[in-house]
Design a protein around this motif. Structure first.
Motif, PDB file in Angstrom:
ATOM      1  N   ALA A  41       0.833  -1.209   0.000  1.00  0.00           N
ATOM      2  CA  ALA A  41       0.000   0.000   0.000  1.00  0.00           C
ATOM      3  C   ALA A  41       0.862   1.252   0.000  1.00  0.00           C
ATOM      4  O   ALA A  41       0.569   2.235  -0.688  1.00  0.00           O
ATOM      5  CB  ALA A  41      -0.922   0.009   1.219  1.00  0.00           C
ATOM      6  N   LEU A  42       1.967   1.202   0.730  1.00  0.00           N
ATOM      7  CA  LEU A  42       2.863   2.369   0.793  1.00  0.00           C
ATOM      8  C   LEU A  42       3.588   2.586  -0.533  1.00  0.00           C
ATOM      9  O   LEU A  42       4.022   3.692  -0.828  1.00  0.00           O
ATOM     10  CB  LEU A  42       3.902   2.187   1.904  1.00  0.00           C
ATOM     11  CG  LEU A  42       3.433   2.545   3.309  1.00  0.00           C
ATOM     12  CD1 LEU A  42       4.518   2.216   4.324  1.00  0.00           C
ATOM     13  CD2 LEU A  42       3.060   4.020   3.406  1.00  0.00           C
ATOM     14  N   THR A  43       3.711   1.537  -1.312  1.00  0.00           N
ATOM     15  CA  THR A  43       4.380   1.649  -2.610  1.00  0.00           C
ATOM     16  C   THR A  43       3.416   2.045  -3.719  1.00  0.00           C
ATOM     17  O   THR A  43       3.839   2.461  -4.807  1.00  0.00           O
ATOM     18  CB  THR A  43       5.034   0.301  -2.972  1.00  0.00           C
ATOM     19  OG1 THR A  43       5.743  -0.198  -1.840  1.00  0.00           O
ATOM     20  CG2 THR A  43       6.004   0.412  -4.109  1.00  0.00           C
ATOM     21  N   LYS A  44       2.128   1.948  -3.448  1.00  0.00           N
ATOM     22  CA  LYS A  44       1.109   2.091  -4.491  1.00  0.00           C
ATOM     23  C   LYS A  44       1.153   3.400  -5.262  1.00  0.00           C
ATOM     24  O   LYS A  44       0.896   3.429  -6.458  1.00  0.00           O
ATOM     25  CB  LYS A  44      -0.266   1.929  -3.830  1.00  0.00           C
ATOM     26  CG  LYS A  44      -1.310   1.443  -4.759  1.00  0.00           C
ATOM     27  CD  LYS A  44      -1.167  -0.068  -5.053  1.00  0.00           C
ATOM     28  CE  LYS A  44      -2.097  -0.363  -6.199  1.00  0.00           C
ATOM     29  NZ  LYS A  44      -1.676  -1.212  -7.209  1.00  0.00           N
ATOM     30  N   GLN A  45       1.476   4.499  -4.597  1.00  0.00           N
ATOM     31  CA  GLN A  45       1.413   5.807  -5.267  1.00  0.00           C
ATOM     32  C   GLN A  45       2.740   6.214  -5.908  1.00  0.00           C
ATOM     33  O   GLN A  45       2.862   7.338  -6.399  1.00  0.00           O
ATOM     34  CB  GLN A  45       0.974   6.891  -4.267  1.00  0.00           C
ATOM     35  CG  GLN A  45      -0.378   6.613  -3.597  1.00  0.00           C
ATOM     36  CD  GLN A  45      -1.483   6.402  -4.611  1.00  0.00           C
ATOM     37  OE1 GLN A  45      -1.518   7.058  -5.647  1.00  0.00           O
ATOM     38  NE2 GLN A  45      -2.381   5.478  -4.326  1.00  0.00           N
ATOM     39  N   TYR A  46       3.732   5.336  -5.854  1.00  0.00           N
ATOM     40  CA  TYR A  46       5.015   5.663  -6.477  1.00  0.00           C
ATOM     41  C   TYR A  46       4.847   5.650  -7.999  1.00  0.00           C
ATOM     42  O   TYR A  46       4.156   4.807  -8.560  1.00  0.00           O
ATOM     43  CB  TYR A  46       6.085   4.632  -6.100  1.00  0.00           C
ATOM     44  CG  TYR A  46       6.746   4.857  -4.761  1.00  0.00           C
ATOM     45  CD1 TYR A  46       6.011   4.814  -3.572  1.00  0.00           C
ATOM     46  CD2 TYR A  46       8.114   5.085  -4.677  1.00  0.00           C
ATOM     47  CE1 TYR A  46       6.639   5.007  -2.348  1.00  0.00           C
ATOM     48  CE2 TYR A  46       8.747   5.268  -3.443  1.00  0.00           C
ATOM     49  CZ  TYR A  46       7.993   5.226  -2.280  1.00  0.00           C
ATOM     50  OH  TYR A  46       8.608   5.398  -1.072  1.00  0.00           O
ATOM     51  N   HIS A  47       5.493   6.582  -8.662  1.00  0.00           N
ATOM     52  CA  HIS A  47       5.424   6.577 -10.123  1.00  0.00           C
ATOM     53  C   HIS A  47       6.726   7.102 -10.712  1.00  0.00           C
ATOM     54  O   HIS A  47       7.507   7.715  -9.988  1.00  0.00           O
ATOM     55  CB  HIS A  47       4.252   7.453 -10.593  1.00  0.00           C
ATOM     56  CG  HIS A  47       4.431   8.892 -10.241  1.00  0.00           C
ATOM     57  ND1 HIS A  47       4.954   9.808 -11.104  1.00  0.00           N
ATOM     58  CD2 HIS A  47       4.180   9.576  -9.094  1.00  0.00           C
ATOM     59  CE1 HIS A  47       5.010  11.003 -10.527  1.00  0.00           C
ATOM     60  NE2 HIS A  47       4.544  10.904  -9.306  1.00  0.00           N
TER      61      HIS A  47
END
Lengths: 143, 147
Positions: free
Chosen positions: B141-147
């Protein structure tokens, strides 16, 4: 991430403390690996029983700890010292090297369970490095 | 949607309800900085991190460990919605803190070791599996918004 002299002495001292419980540790770590990471069961499909306390798990746990004891004794040259074991794992058993990390983690968890005060951050660091180097030595002959 | 068994839910609630967040947070973060020294890159402003004793005794590390554990509490209280719960924190870790997501796994491993040492034989294989699954969901979940 090679082992410094300090790492080696921390590993040897810690091993001397944990060795009396080697059989319990080996069984617990192996059972944990099979249970928490079920994909590792694929290497033991020939075992009639993989439950906690079963003979195959106990015996194999003992073997693994024996291998680790050998590694501690040969800590100054793990690649040379573990040559036969590496060839066995590479050419006969063909264990995917990623699994060594998984087993190492399970061993560390069991050590934390039984030796919480001895597995200080510094000992944890040294022992984890040691297990990583054992894994490298075990994978040395793969290709 | 993550599926949780009754055992997994009960185990996570049980572990965290009995936990000393300050102590566990402090120990887990300090252990991470010692065992995986490259993680110190995110804490340049924390002062003395020169050796294990300095790290363990550093009050900023202790305080931040507690912050991290209280952050985990959000997932404990919203197990069916961890992804949404951490959307903002994910953006923070990516855009502002620039944390390599592999570090979430490293900290999770240290947290597992600390909890194992506190629970002893109560940290059975099944409990370990539930705890690690929980931490993996949090890390994802903490990685989800990485782009």
């Amino acid at each position: 991430m090679s082992l410094s002299d300090k790492d080696k002495s921390l590993v040897k001292a810690f091993w001397a403390k944990v060795a009396p419980k080697a059989e319990i540790i080996g069984h617990d770590a192996l059972y944990r690996m099979l249970s928490v990471y079920p994909q590792t069961k694929t290497y033991f499909s020939h075992w009639p029983d993989m439950s906690s306390g079963s003979a195959p798990v106990k015996n194999h746990g003992k073997k693994i700890m024996g291998g680790l004891a050998e590694a501690v004794a040969k800590i100054d040259d793990l690649v040379g010292g573990l040559l036969t074991l590496s060839e066995l794992h590479a050419f006969q058993m063909r264990v995917d090297p990623a699994n060594y990390k998984i087993l190492a983690h399970c061993i560390l968890v069991v050590l934390a369970v039984y030796f919480p005060d001895d597995l200080t951050p510094e000992v944890h660091l040294a022992f984890e490095k040691f297990l990583a180097n054992v894994a490298l030595a075990m994978s040395d002959k793969y290709r | 949607m993550v599926e949780w068994t009754e055992f997994e839910r009960a185990t996570i609630q049980d572990i965290f309800s009995k936990m000393d967040y300050e102590s566990v947070g402090h120990n887990a973060l300090a252990r991470c900085l010692v065992v995986y020294p490259w993680t110190q890159r995110y804490f340049a402003k924390f002062g003395n991190l020169y050796n294990a004793a300095a790290i363990m005794g550093n009050p900023l590390v202790a305080a931040h460990g507690a912050v991290v554990l209280h952050g985990l509490d959000r997932a404990v209280k919203n197990m069916d919605n961890i992804k949404a719960t951490y959307a903002e924190l994910s953006v923070l870790h990516s855009e502002k803190l620039h944390v390599d997501p592999d570090n979430f796994r490293l900290l999770a491993d240290c947290l597992t070791i600390v909890v194992a040492s506190k629970l002893g034989t109560g940290f059975t294989a099944d409990v370990q599996a539930a705890f690690q699954k929980f931490l993996a969901v949090v890390a994802s979940a903490l990685t989800k918004q990485y782009h």
